[in-house]
Scaffold this motif. Structure first.
Motif, PDB file in Angstrom:
ATOM      1  N   SER A 102      30.827  48.384  43.689  1.00 39.19           N
ATOM      2  CA  SER A 102      32.244  48.715  43.553  1.00 39.19           C
ATOM      3  C   SER A 102      33.128  47.895  44.482  1.00 39.19           C
ATOM      4  N   ARG A 103      32.538  47.312  45.510  1.00 37.43           N
ATOM      5  CA  ARG A 103      33.299  46.488  46.458  1.00 37.43           C
ATOM      6  C   ARG A 103      33.390  45.036  46.016  1.00 37.43           C
ATOM      7  N   GLY A 104      32.764  44.723  44.894  1.00 36.04           N
ATOM      8  CA  GLY A 104      32.758  43.348  44.412  1.00 36.04           C
ATOM      9  C   GLY A 104      31.666  42.508  45.034  1.00 36.04           C
ATOM     10  N   GLN A 105      30.694  43.146  45.678  1.00 39.58           N
ATOM     11  CA  GLN A 105      29.587  42.423  46.290  1.00 39.58           C
ATOM     12  C   GLN A 105      28.438  42.292  45.292  1.00 39.58           C
ATOM     13  N   VAL A 106      27.909  41.087  45.145  1.00 39.46           N
ATOM     14  CA  VAL A 106      26.751  40.877  44.284  1.00 39.46           C
ATOM     15  C   VAL A 106      25.518  41.431  44.995  1.00 39.46           C
ATOM     16  N   ALA A 141      36.813  38.842  37.768  1.00 41.47           N
ATOM     17  CA  ALA A 141      36.608  40.140  37.123  1.00 41.47           C
ATOM     18  C   ALA A 141      37.044  41.298  38.003  1.00 41.47           C
ATOM     19  N   HIS A 142      36.873  41.165  39.312  1.00 43.57           N
ATOM     20  CA  HIS A 142      37.086  42.281  40.241  1.00 43.57           C
ATOM     21  C   HIS A 142      38.044  41.878  41.347  1.00 43.57           C
ATOM     22  N   GLY A 143      38.896  42.795  41.730  1.00 41.32           N
ATOM     23  CA  GLY A 143      39.810  42.539  42.844  1.00 41.32           C
ATOM     24  C   GLY A 143      40.935  43.549  42.836  1.00 41.32           C
TER      25      GLY A 143
END
Length: 378
Positions: free
Chosen positions: A207-211, A298-300
């Protein structure tokens, strides 16, 4: 029909257990261990943990058998079997991320979904574009200059816009819980007559955008449907059983980093009736946009995913050789067995059916919540 996972590394996935339902599993020395708990009732929740690797290594669990034993069981609805290694995550996909396959998208558009027109258009586009797109950095001034050139030649396309322009194509591949896993049937919408598999790397992002890891995916594609109109992308991409992911998510650690993801080489094998066999490849080294750039698009601040997301990264593969008749290119036959492989991620194997004939999707997020509550895991 093995999964070919390496002994090193951290792997997580999901298994359907007869009498219980979907379970979170870890792979430990070739053994599948059920680590479902109130702290990690879903893969989505597990990937949020800061102590992820420690949990996968040592959390209490129940051994279910060897990987080969689990993979060798029936894929019937009530049998113990492998599932896609994601659950509540959104399933997103990036398209037109490789220059070579980008040209094929332009051809699809120009052909209006008619495979018989593709070869002539391929020759014209190739004569004008040549190798000019291969080393372009999307969004750069050099890319803008190529855009002006192609517009002057009357060859500009919406696919080129997302391929070399500043903004990547990011779309929804399927709803959460709809992806199928290793050994399952993948579905083609029955209206399609020109379609193909798309071997891709799929990132697992929290959810934090971490792979947090990577796996394999088949972004089943209907070339004729999308070729008729890009506004039909949803019909071309999102059908029953049209998103395959698996077999397991390999977590990022000292033995597997984002640089390893950037170097992955994917192979594709399609085996069909009458001894038919087609082979292909997709090299992450040739991707036009860095995987982390695609994650950021995609995320941010512009878009959040509280349960995380899975992100298909696109493919280099676009089959052009004829299968049935001269000038018609490749298309699936029902019963094709599709195998996607990459060293370090194992293999993803699926059989092609019509979406109307593959097992219907009936177990969604609501069913998962009721199941977990009944098992005392919420």
């Amino acid at each position: 029909m093995g999964l070919d996972l390496p002994e090193e590394g951290h792997f997580v996935g999901r298994v359907w257990r007869a009498g219980a339902g979907p379970c979170v599993v870890a792979l430990r020395k070739g053994r599948v261990v059920d680590i479902t708990s109130r702290d990690a009732p879903t893969v989505s929740a597990l990937l949020e943990r800061d102590d992820l690797l420690a949990v996968v290594d040592s959390a209490p669990g129940e051994e279910l058998g060897s990987l080969d034993e689990i993979a060798g069981t029936s894929v019937a609805p009530d049998a113990t079997r492998l599932l896609a290694p994601c659950d509540l995550q959104a399933v997103k996909a990036c398209g037109v991320t490789f220059a070579r396959s980008m040209i094929e998208r332009v051809i699809e558009e120009r052909a209006g979904g008619d495979p018989t027109r593709a070869e002539a258009i391929r020759g014209r586009v190739g004569a004008v574009v040549g190798e000019r797109l291969r080393d372009l950095v999307p969004g750069s001034e050099a890319a803008a200059e190529v855009k002006r050139l192609l517009q002057a030649e009357g060859l500009w396309s919406q696919y080129l816009e997302v391929g070399i322009g500043p903004d990547a194509e990011v779309f929804t591949k399927c709803p959460p819980m709809a992806a199928v896993g290793w050994g399952a049937e993948v579905g083609l919408h029955p209206i399609s007559r020109w379609n193909n598999p798309e071997p891709e790397v799929v990132l697992a992002v929290d959810s934090r955008g971490q792979v947090r890891g990577a796996t394999l995916g088949n972004d089943v594609n209907l070339r004729d449907v999308e070729g008729r109109s890009a506004l039909l992308l949803g019909k071309a991409k999102d059908n029953n059983a049209s998103a395959s992911i698996g077999p397991f998510v390999r977590l990022l650690d000292d033995s597997f980093t984002m640089d390893d993801v950037r170097r992955l080489e994917l192979t594709l094998t399609v085996e069909g009736e009458g001894g038919y066999r087609m082979e292909g490849r997709s090299s992450m080294a040739e991707i036009s946009r860095d995987p982390l750039d695609l994650v950021a698009q995609a995320h941010g601040r512009h878009h959040q995913y509280p349960d995380g997301f899975m992100l298909y990264l696109g493919t280099l593969f676009a089959p052009v050789e004829d299968r049935d008749a001269p000038g018609q290119g490749f298309t699936h036959h029902l019963g094709d067995r599709v195998t996607i492989e990459a060293k370090g991620l194992g293999s993803l194997v699926n059989t092609v059916r019509l979406a109307t004939e593959a097992p219907p999707w009936t177990f969604g997020a609501g069913a998962l919540m009721r199941n977990l509550a009944r098992r005392g895991l919420l």
